[in-house]
Design an enzyme around this catalytic site. Sequence first.
Site, PDB file in Angstrom:
ATOM      1  N   LYS A   4      -1.617   6.405  -6.982  1.00  0.00           N
ATOM      2  CA  LYS A   4      -2.264   5.121  -6.691  1.00  0.00           C
ATOM      3  C   LYS A   4      -2.942   5.168  -5.319  1.00  0.00           C
ATOM      4  O   LYS A   4      -4.047   4.672  -5.137  1.00  0.00           O
ATOM      5  CB  LYS A   4      -1.228   3.985  -6.755  1.00  0.00           C
ATOM      6  CG  LYS A   4      -0.775   3.710  -8.187  1.00  0.00           C
ATOM      7  CD  LYS A   4       0.467   2.838  -8.270  1.00  0.00           C
ATOM      8  CE  LYS A   4       0.944   2.719  -9.718  1.00  0.00           C
ATOM      9  NZ  LYS A   4       2.229   2.018  -9.867  1.00  0.00           N
TER      10      LYS A   4
ATOM     11  N   GLN B 214       6.754  -0.868  -6.467  1.00  0.00           N
ATOM     12  CA  GLN B 214       6.999   0.150  -7.491  1.00  0.00           C
ATOM     13  C   GLN B 214       8.386  -0.078  -8.092  1.00  0.00           C
ATOM     14  O   GLN B 214       9.389  -0.077  -7.389  1.00  0.00           O
ATOM     15  CB  GLN B 214       6.890   1.554  -6.854  1.00  0.00           C
ATOM     16  CG  GLN B 214       6.971   2.695  -7.849  1.00  0.00           C
ATOM     17  CD  GLN B 214       5.797   2.717  -8.832  1.00  0.00           C
ATOM     18  OE1 GLN B 214       4.648   2.485  -8.470  1.00  0.00           O
ATOM     19  NE2 GLN B 214       6.098   2.994 -10.093  1.00  0.00           N
TER      20      GLN B 214
ATOM     21  N   ASP C  55      -0.167  -6.646  -9.755  1.00  0.00           N
ATOM     22  CA  ASP C  55       0.543  -6.098 -10.917  1.00  0.00           C
ATOM     23  C   ASP C  55       0.757  -7.161 -11.989  1.00  0.00           C
ATOM     24  O   ASP C  55       1.184  -6.840 -13.105  1.00  0.00           O
ATOM     25  CB  ASP C  55       1.911  -5.546 -10.479  1.00  0.00           C
ATOM     26  CG  ASP C  55       1.933  -4.023 -10.479  1.00  0.00           C
ATOM     27  OD1 ASP C  55       1.061  -3.420 -11.141  1.00  0.00           O
ATOM     28  OD2 ASP C  55       2.825  -3.450  -9.832  1.00  0.00           O
TER      29      ASP C  55
END
Length: 285
Positions: A52, A96, A119
Amino acid sequence: MQLLDGKALSQKIEQTVSAEVKELKAQTGLVPGLAVILVGQDPASAAYVNMKKKACDRVGFYSVSHEMPEDISQEAIENTITMMNDNQNIDGILIQLPLPPQIDTTKILELVDPSKDVDGFHPYNVGRLTTNLDGFVPCTPLGVMELLKEYNIDPKGKNCVVVGASNIVGKPMAALLLNADATVEICHIFTDDLKKHTLDADILLVGVGVINLITEDMVKDDVIVIDIGINRAKNGKLVGDVDFANVSKKCSYITPVPGGVGPMTIAMLLSNTLKAAKINASKRV
Ligand code: NAD
């Protein structure tokens, strides 16, 4: 059978994002900023964060990663999120997952400012998705929708069977398909006779994490298969949840693993962060 090439499409999207970053910078002097929080030493999580970060660099984003030890306290993570919420240079915050067991993941996700929730995991954005309102949508299912669009596959009126019902893959996938006027079935670990359901699918979308869960006897001819699973096979290779060699013979379209949904997830993270940056920039003008 045609492959749905997520790698090629993700490169195309990166080029567009990159051009838009330049434009935003020229117009406002701002560049999109992404903060990533990584807790612990899990190699797969570290590899995802690394990918990422590299993608952010390629398109000209500012990115910062907060790497924290496995035994970190809830309070310390919360403090970092509050700092990122208040930081004007940060447009998107990504945590994450999974977080270690001592951490209350729901509380962490709920603390992220919904306007920086790239997200799409905050209940505010989940609610907007299920009511078909604009917001931030989880990157993996959003990437699947983009891939279908690229190949002119319209889910409207199709029988779409989603296998896997997690908050980050299966449920938002089903919501997006429903919003696109598909007929949607959701299967999971407690589904009785999975094959009965998968045989019904015009479009079969599988995000479970079990190698070869879907075999050729479980799909009908000309099915479209989206394999969201990412698993490490015994020989070290990355494979999906679908027995690609045999199932692909019956498909009209299928995603490869790797090179299908995976790269699209990262491309959607970039596009969600750019979207957040544009909204934040417009508020500052
Ligand atoms: P998860 O463990 O949170 O959820 C798995 C889901 O599969 C659950 O709903 C469970 O009920 C269901 N399930 C488990 N075994 C089953 C079975 N035998 N039959 C039917 N359903 C079953 O996992 P997740 O985070 O949703 O990830 C699922 C897969 O997708 C993993 O392989 C993961 O690596 C992959 N993934 C890929 C991407 C990507 O970018 N392509 C992104 C996220 C996750």
